[in-house]
Scaffold this motif. Structure first.
Motif, mmCIF file in Angstrom:
data_model
loop_
_atom_site.group_PDB
_atom_site.id
_atom_site.type_symbol
_atom_site.label_atom_id
_atom_site.label_comp_id
_atom_site.label_asym_id
_atom_site.label_seq_id
_atom_site.Cartn_x
_atom_site.Cartn_y
_atom_site.Cartn_z
ATOM 1 N N MET A 132 0.810 -1.332 -0.002
ATOM 2 C CA MET A 132 -0.073 0.089 -0.035
ATOM 3 C C MET A 132 0.928 1.212 0.033
ATOM 4 O O MET A 132 1.709 1.319 0.694
ATOM 5 N N ASN A 133 0.760 2.220 -1.089
ATOM 6 C CA ASN A 133 1.644 3.182 -1.084
ATOM 7 C C ASN A 133 1.333 4.439 -0.495
ATOM 8 O O ASN A 133 0.022 4.507 0.153
ATOM 9 N N LYS A 134 1.706 5.703 -0.424
ATOM 10 C CA LYS A 134 1.245 6.881 0.473
ATOM 11 C C LYS A 134 0.340 7.536 0.006
ATOM 12 O O LYS A 134 -0.532 8.119 0.461
ATOM 13 N N TYR A 135 0.156 7.371 -1.430
ATOM 14 C CA TYR A 135 -0.950 8.194 -2.214
ATOM 15 C C TYR A 135 -2.355 7.392 -1.852
ATOM 16 O O TYR A 135 -3.295 8.147 -1.473
ATOM 17 N N HIS A 136 -2.473 6.192 -1.588
ATOM 18 C CA HIS A 136 -3.624 5.433 -1.002
ATOM 19 C C HIS A 136 -3.667 5.748 0.446
ATOM 20 O O HIS A 136 -4.891 6.282 0.940
#
Length: 285
Positions: A132-136
């Motif tokens: 899960m990346n920072k944008y999500h």
């Protein structure tokens, strides 16, 4: 060929904010995990390329040696949390300040003082890594943040309940320390929570009673199937990282001196502890 294949994998990975990457089940999974993680490999390649470009005009460099916090784990699962209600440093430009304030206001940072900045979890049942990346992470509501934490402690088969107490103990100790610190501000810093995703040894529930002594009630959980497991004391690490914008009265070059504790960071810790306790209590009902 390997470099080209890695580029293709990374381009595929970038298309999604939450994704799953399959680890080959043949051979040693933990070895594959460490040597064929597309995210870390890409980061290393990018850094080496930048160093090569800069090296054209220089022959000496100074480096900061960083500890690899995941090196002692066979299959590291990592949660990166951006802490505090404020992210911009005192030296930030007006544009940078406005940008960071906007990110906080549009995420859980403003509401609970913490947001997901990145997550990696190994799921042994499918042999996949979940990213899960920072944008999500910025898009998550408070409920979504809680669900993301649940995902972090869940290996795809069952909830790793034995992790709750060690994590809560370390977070509570950290909170106690920070509440006593005067003038420190940890703007834009993160908190890492790390544990080993290696599959625990399973024991069939129809084994000899003597073999089942001390087993948990995991066998009653539908997700556990026909197996129960004996939880061991899991090694969990909780670390504060990224101090580029940290300040305190002892930093002589800093123009701003703050008073009292970092209330935004402590606020985030309080809510993080409370949410993990909620997950723990709800899962035991």
């Amino acid at each position: 060929m390997k470099s080209h294949k890695l580029e293709e994998e990374f381009e595929w990975l970038k298309k999604s904010e939450v994704l799953y990457y399959s680890v080959e089940k043949k051979g040693n999974v933990s070895s594959q995990f460490k040597h064929h993680n597309p995210w870390s490999m890409k980061c290393h390649q990018q850094q080496l390329q930048r160093m090569k470009e800069n090296a054209k005009h220089r022959n000496q460099y100074k480096f900061i040696l960083l500890e690899n916090l995941t090196s002692r784990y066979e299959v590291p699962c990592v949660l990166d949390l951006k802490m505090g209600t404020r992210q911009h440093g005192d030296d930030a430009s007006e544009e940078k300040k406005a940008n960071q304030i906007r990110k906080c206001q549009q995420s859980t940072s403003a509401v609970i003082g913490v947001r997901v900045c990145g997550m990696q979890v190994y799921q042994p049942g499918t042999g996949q890594l979940m990213f899960m990346n920072k944008y999500h992470g910025r898009k998550l509501s408070v409920q979504g943040f809680k669900e993301a934490l649940y995902q972090f402690f869940h290996n795809g088969k069952y909830l790793r309940r034995e992790l709750f107490e060690p994590v809560l103990k370390k977070l509570t100790e950290l909170k106690s320390v920070l509440e006593k610190q005067e003038s420190y501000r940890f703007y834009s810093s993160s908190l890492l929570i790390i544990y080993d995703g290696k599959v625990l040894q399973e024991v069939a529930v129809d084994s000899d009673p003597e073999d089942l002594e001390g087993l948990s009630e995991e066998s009653s959980d539908e997700s556990a199937g026909a197996y129960a497991y004996k939880p061991t004391t899991s090694s969990v690490d909780v670390r504060m990282i990224d101090f580029a914008h940290t300040t305190c009265r002892y930093y002589g070059e800093d123009s701003v001196v703050h008073e009292g504790q970092d209330t935004g960071y402590v606020f985030g810790l309080q809510n993080l502890i409370a949410i993990i306790k909620e997950i723990r209590d709800e899962s035991s009902e």
